[in-house]
Design a protein around this motif. Structure first.
Motif, PDB file in Angstrom:
ATOM      1  N   MET A 168      -6.959  -0.287 -10.138  1.00  0.00           N
ATOM      2  CA  MET A 168      -6.711  -0.807  -8.801  1.00  0.00           C
ATOM      3  C   MET A 168      -5.568  -1.818  -8.865  1.00  0.00           C
ATOM      4  O   MET A 168      -5.534  -2.661  -9.748  1.00  0.00           O
ATOM      5  N   THR A 169      -4.666  -1.707  -7.955  1.00  0.00           N
ATOM      6  CA  THR A 169      -3.521  -2.605  -7.890  1.00  0.00           C
ATOM      7  C   THR A 169      -3.854  -3.794  -6.999  1.00  0.00           C
ATOM      8  O   THR A 169      -4.431  -3.630  -5.937  1.00  0.00           O
ATOM      9  N   THR A 170      -3.474  -4.978  -7.440  1.00  0.00           N
ATOM     10  CA  THR A 170      -3.686  -6.156  -6.608  1.00  0.00           C
ATOM     11  C   THR A 170      -2.560  -6.265  -5.590  1.00  0.00           C
ATOM     12  O   THR A 170      -1.508  -5.630  -5.725  1.00  0.00           O
ATOM     13  N   LYS A 171      -2.785  -7.109  -4.607  1.00  0.00           N
ATOM     14  CA  LYS A 171      -1.751  -7.339  -3.593  1.00  0.00           C
ATOM     15  C   LYS A 171      -0.489  -7.905  -4.239  1.00  0.00           C
ATOM     16  O   LYS A 171       0.629  -7.494  -3.903  1.00  0.00           O
ATOM     17  N   ALA A 172      -0.667  -8.810  -5.188  1.00  0.00           N
ATOM     18  CA  ALA A 172       0.496  -9.393  -5.873  1.00  0.00           C
ATOM     19  C   ALA A 172       1.277  -8.314  -6.623  1.00  0.00           C
ATOM     20  O   ALA A 172       2.510  -8.283  -6.569  1.00  0.00           O
ATOM     21  N   ASP A 173       0.562  -7.413  -7.301  1.00  0.00           N
ATOM     22  CA  ASP A 173       1.227  -6.314  -8.008  1.00  0.00           C
ATOM     23  C   ASP A 173       1.973  -5.417  -7.029  1.00  0.00           C
ATOM     24  O   ASP A 173       3.090  -4.979  -7.301  1.00  0.00           O
ATOM     25  N   PHE A 174       1.331  -5.132  -5.910  1.00  0.00           N
ATOM     26  CA  PHE A 174       1.931  -4.259  -4.895  1.00  0.00           C
ATOM     27  C   PHE A 174       3.279  -4.811  -4.447  1.00  0.00           C
ATOM     28  O   PHE A 174       4.254  -4.063  -4.310  1.00  0.00           O
ATOM     29  N   PHE A 175       3.343  -6.116  -4.211  1.00  0.00           N
ATOM     30  CA  PHE A 175       4.560  -6.713  -3.655  1.00  0.00           C
ATOM     31  C   PHE A 175       5.573  -7.155  -4.699  1.00  0.00           C
ATOM     32  O   PHE A 175       6.720  -7.437  -4.357  1.00  0.00           O
ATOM     33  N   GLN A 176       5.210  -7.170  -5.963  1.00  0.00           N
ATOM     34  CA  GLN A 176       6.109  -7.669  -7.007  1.00  0.00           C
ATOM     35  C   GLN A 176       7.444  -6.924  -7.029  1.00  0.00           C
ATOM     36  O   GLN A 176       8.511  -7.534  -6.986  1.00  0.00           O
ATOM     37  N   THR A 177       7.406  -5.609  -7.100  1.00  0.00           N
ATOM     38  CA  THR A 177       8.644  -4.823  -7.135  1.00  0.00           C
ATOM     39  C   THR A 177       9.424  -4.965  -5.838  1.00  0.00           C
ATOM     40  O   THR A 177      10.653  -5.091  -5.844  1.00  0.00           O
ATOM     41  N   LEU A 178       8.702  -4.961  -4.722  1.00  0.00           N
ATOM     42  CA  LEU A 178       9.364  -5.051  -3.422  1.00  0.00           C
ATOM     43  C   LEU A 178      10.117  -6.369  -3.281  1.00  0.00           C
ATOM     44  O   LEU A 178      11.254  -6.395  -2.806  1.00  0.00           O
ATOM     45  N   ILE A 195      -7.567  -2.525   9.954  1.00  0.00           N
ATOM     46  CA  ILE A 195      -8.001  -1.297  10.624  1.00  0.00           C
ATOM     47  C   ILE A 195      -9.128  -0.618   9.846  1.00  0.00           C
ATOM     48  O   ILE A 195     -10.093  -0.123  10.428  1.00  0.00           O
ATOM     49  N   HIS A 196      -9.012  -0.620   8.524  1.00  0.00           N
ATOM     50  CA  HIS A 196      -9.982   0.092   7.678  1.00  0.00           C
ATOM     51  C   HIS A 196     -11.051  -0.832   7.088  1.00  0.00           C
ATOM     52  O   HIS A 196     -11.791  -0.416   6.199  1.00  0.00           O
ATOM     53  N   ARG A 197     -11.175  -2.054   7.598  1.00  0.00           N
ATOM     54  CA  ARG A 197     -12.030  -3.069   6.976  1.00  0.00           C
ATOM     55  C   ARG A 197     -13.482  -2.667   6.789  1.00  0.00           C
ATOM     56  O   ARG A 197     -14.108  -3.073   5.826  1.00  0.00           O
ATOM     57  N   ASN A 198     -14.050  -1.885   7.669  1.00  0.00           N
ATOM     58  CA  ASN A 198     -15.466  -1.522   7.557  1.00  0.00           C
ATOM     59  C   ASN A 198     -15.674  -0.091   7.062  1.00  0.00           C
ATOM     60  O   ASN A 198     -16.774   0.441   7.162  1.00  0.00           O
ATOM     61  N   GLN A 199     -14.624   0.507   6.536  1.00  0.00           N
ATOM     62  CA  GLN A 199     -14.718   1.913   6.118  1.00  0.00           C
ATOM     63  C   GLN A 199     -14.769   2.028   4.599  1.00  0.00           C
ATOM     64  O   GLN A 199     -14.168   1.235   3.881  1.00  0.00           O
ATOM     65  N   ARG A 200     -15.492   3.041   4.168  1.00  0.00           N
ATOM     66  CA  ARG A 200     -15.572   3.372   2.751  1.00  0.00           C
ATOM     67  C   ARG A 200     -15.076   4.789   2.568  1.00  0.00           C
ATOM     68  O   ARG A 200     -15.242   5.635   3.440  1.00  0.00           O
ATOM     69  N   ARG A 201     -14.498   5.059   1.422  1.00  0.00           N
ATOM     70  CA  ARG A 201     -13.988   6.396   1.114  1.00  0.00           C
ATOM     71  C   ARG A 201     -15.056   7.163   0.356  1.00  0.00           C
ATOM     72  O   ARG A 201     -15.842   6.582  -0.387  1.00  0.00           O
ATOM     73  N   LYS A 202     -15.065   8.465   0.548  1.00  0.00           N
ATOM     74  CA  LYS A 202     -16.003   9.315  -0.166  1.00  0.00           C
ATOM     75  C   LYS A 202     -15.825   9.098  -1.666  1.00  0.00           C
ATOM     76  O   LYS A 202     -14.710   9.058  -2.172  1.00  0.00           O
ATOM     77  N   ALA A 203     -16.933   8.954  -2.362  1.00  0.00           N
ATOM     78  CA  ALA A 203     -16.901   8.674  -3.795  1.00  0.00           C
ATOM     79  C   ALA A 203     -16.226   9.804  -4.562  1.00  0.00           C
ATOM     80  O   ALA A 203     -16.441  10.973  -4.274  1.00  0.00           O
ATOM     81  N   VAL A 204     -15.406   9.432  -5.534  1.00  0.00           N
ATOM     82  CA  VAL A 204     -14.779  10.427  -6.392  1.00  0.00           C
ATOM     83  C   VAL A 204     -15.511  10.525  -7.730  1.00  0.00           C
ATOM     84  O   VAL A 204     -15.291  11.447  -8.493  1.00  0.00           O
ATOM     85  N   ALA A 205     -16.371   9.588  -8.002  1.00  0.00           N
ATOM     86  CA  ALA A 205     -17.210   9.621  -9.200  1.00  0.00           C
ATOM     87  C   ALA A 205     -18.538   8.973  -8.854  1.00  0.00           C
ATOM     88  O   ALA A 205     -18.629   8.154  -7.938  1.00  0.00           O
ATOM     89  N   GLU A 206     -19.550   9.340  -9.583  1.00  0.00           N
ATOM     90  CA  GLU A 206     -20.884   8.819  -9.298  1.00  0.00           C
ATOM     91  C   GLU A 206     -20.868   7.290  -9.351  1.00  0.00           C
ATOM     92  O   GLU A 206     -20.313   6.685 -10.260  1.00  0.00           O
ATOM     93  N   GLY A 207     -21.479   6.691  -8.354  1.00  0.00           N
ATOM     94  CA  GLY A 207     -21.563   5.244  -8.299  1.00  0.00           C
ATOM     95  C   GLY A 207     -20.374   4.581  -7.623  1.00  0.00           C
ATOM     96  O   GLY A 207     -20.415   3.394  -7.342  1.00  0.00           O
ATOM     97  N   GLU A 208     -19.319   5.311  -7.361  1.00  0.00           N
ATOM     98  CA  GLU A 208     -18.158   4.729  -6.689  1.00  0.00           C
ATOM     99  C   GLU A 208     -18.316   4.830  -5.185  1.00  0.00           C
ATOM    100  O   GLU A 208     -18.861   5.793  -4.678  1.00  0.00           O
ATOM    101  N   ASN A 209     -17.842   3.835  -4.500  1.00  0.00           N
ATOM    102  CA  ASN A 209     -17.788   3.843  -3.053  1.00  0.00           C
ATOM    103  C   ASN A 209     -16.659   2.900  -2.643  1.00  0.00           C
ATOM    104  O   ASN A 209     -16.886   1.834  -2.090  1.00  0.00           O
ATOM    105  N   PRO A 210     -15.417   3.305  -2.960  1.00  0.00           N
ATOM    106  CA  PRO A 210     -14.288   2.389  -2.770  1.00  0.00           C
ATOM    107  C   PRO A 210     -14.001   2.092  -1.303  1.00  0.00           C
ATOM    108  O   PRO A 210     -14.280   2.900  -0.432  1.00  0.00           O
ATOM    109  N   ARG A 211     -13.418   0.922  -1.104  1.00  0.00           N
ATOM    110  CA  ARG A 211     -12.953   0.576   0.241  1.00  0.00           C
ATOM    111  C   ARG A 211     -11.926   1.608   0.662  1.00  0.00           C
ATOM    112  O   ARG A 211     -11.101   2.038  -0.140  1.00  0.00           O
TER     113      ARG A 211
END
Length: 193
Positions: free
Chosen positions: A1-11, A33-49
């Motif tokens: 997972m990329t942090t916000k700081a990592d995301f903006f570093q190159t930019l 917009i997506h604050r209360n949403q979860r994405r379908k798990a891609v691996a058991e036990g995952e439930n990413p924002r």
């Protein structure tokens, strides 16, 4: 997972201050917009924002272009269809981020869902196709491993509907974006093989 700081570093090392502010605004708006949403798990036990998906789509775009409008469109690509019932989202995007961004975001939004593929094939610009290609690539990379029927459906749709449009995108893109567009399409081929 990329942090916000990592995301903006190159930019921040590359883009001007106004572009950074626009992307920061889009980042916060997508997160809201997506604050209360979860994405379908891609691996058991995952439930990413859900926000991890638009951020990943923007990161794919950033590997191939630092065009601020492309990054913003990728961050907001699901905002209109998944944003709930806030009718102000589109107006806010246009007011603060510009007409080109909202046009691109509307173009990749399945609102209304009926007839989307036909509309997209007929009216999409290269920027709309770029955002959709980055979205499709991330979706293919994160398909649930335990749902073979869903995986087959996504791959079939990619091959029959999207790949011809993405191939056209490579030719539609301005010369400075063709290499990146080709790389994204090649990554999609790799993801479905």
């Amino acid at each position: 997972m990329t942090t916000k700081a990592d995301f903006f570093q190159t930019l921040e090392a590359t883009l001007d201050g106004r572009s950074i502010l626009r992307i920061r605004y889009a980042y916060r708006l997508a997160k809201d917009i997506h604050r209360n949403q979860r994405r379908k798990a891609v691996a058991e036990g995952e439930n990413p924002r859900y926000f991890e998906h638009p951020r990943a789509v923007a990161l794919i775009s950033m590997r191939h272009s630092l065009d601020p409008d492309l990054i913003i469109a990728c961050l907001l690509h699901d905002g209109l269809e998944d944003g709930g019932d806030d009718p102000h989202d589109a107006a806010e995007i246009e007011l603060f981020l510009g007409a080109e961004v909202i046009t691109t975001v509307r173009g990749v939004s399945k609102v209304p869902k009926a007839g989307f593929h036909e509309r997209f094939a007929r009216y999409s610009t290269w920027k709309m196709r770029w955002a959709k290609a980055c979205d499709r690539l991330h979706n293919l990379r994160t398909l649930p491993p335990d749902d073979e029927a869903f995986r087959r459906k996504q791959v079939a749709e990619t091959v029959s509907v999207y790949l011809p449009l993405f191939e056209e995108m490579v030719q539609m893109a301005p010369p400075e974006h063709r290499k990146g567009a080709r790389a994204i399409v090649d990554d999609i081929y790799a993801a479905i093989s």
